[in-house]
Design an enzyme around this catalytic site. Structure first.
Site, mmCIF file in Angstrom:
data_model
loop_
_atom_site.group_PDB
_atom_site.id
_atom_site.type_symbol
_atom_site.label_atom_id
_atom_site.label_comp_id
_atom_site.label_asym_id
_atom_site.label_seq_id
_atom_site.Cartn_x
_atom_site.Cartn_y
_atom_site.Cartn_z
ATOM 1 C CB CYS A 64 -0.896 -0.014 1.235
ATOM 2 S SG CYS A 64 -1.888 1.490 1.425
ATOM 3 C CB CYS A 67 -0.361 2.272 5.783
ATOM 4 S SG CYS A 67 -1.010 0.659 5.288
ATOM 5 C CB CYS A 113 -4.878 -0.629 2.508
ATOM 6 S SG CYS A 113 -3.667 -1.021 3.789
ATOM 7 C CB CYS A 116 -4.165 3.057 5.808
ATOM 8 S SG CYS A 116 -3.999 2.762 4.034
ATOM 9 C CB CYS A 136 -8.672 -4.683 -11.583
ATOM 10 S SG CYS A 136 -8.330 -3.634 -12.974
#
Length: 162
Positions: A64, A67, A113, A116, A136
């Site tokens: 991510c 984070c 995510c 976060c 995707c």
């Protein structure tokens, strides 16, 4: 003085999934450029066929961008022809949250995510074996970490190597 903080919530693979507190979130968001903010924080989508990770073929992990949580292994990436990096499965199912998305007159599953809450993309049931899934994902929502290098750790949680 007694520490009253709760123990961190950990994924099956051992990563700390405790959401950032307000100060941590502000610092994470301050580090994003305008396009990253538009996608991660406002559920945007980058234009197809322009993402920097679309052609990435090295071994490693994608995390991510906000984070640093590892989301997908490079070995699960495949060419979907859609214009966005596509993966068959997450590093750990605990790392990718799913939300029903009914925007634009469609019913889709948005992926975020799990730590976060940053928007990543969508998952569709039209991928290749072994999972039949196609995650995707927007390149701008990700950071690629080559195999053997330290993962980003902007929250200073001490999570591992790629």
């Amino acid at each position: 003085m007694t520490d009253t903080r709760a123990a961190p919530f950990r994924s099956a693979s051992g990563y700390d999934l405790t959401p950032p507190d307000d100060a941590e979130r502000a610092a994470l968001e301050a580090d994003l450029n305008p396009e990253e903010k538009r996608v991660l924080l406002s559920h945007g989508t980058e234009a197809p066929f322009c993402g920097v990770l679309l052609g990435e073929k090295r071994p490693g992990v994608v995390c991510c961008r906000e984070c640093g949580l590892p989301l997908f292994r490079a070995g699960t990436k495949f060419e979907s022809g859609t214009g966005w990096p596509s993966f068959t499965e997450p590093v750990d199912p605990d790392h990718v949250g799913e939300i029903r998305d009914t925007s634009y007159g469609m019913v889709r599953i948005e992926t975020v995510c799990a730590r976060c809450g940053g928007h990543q993309g969508h998952v569709f049931p039209d991928g290749p074996p072994p999972t039949g899934l196609r995650y995707c994902i927007n390149s701008v929502a990700l950071t690629f970490v080559p195999q053997g290098e330290a993962l980003p750790d902007p929250l200073r949680r001490g999570d591992g190597l790629a």
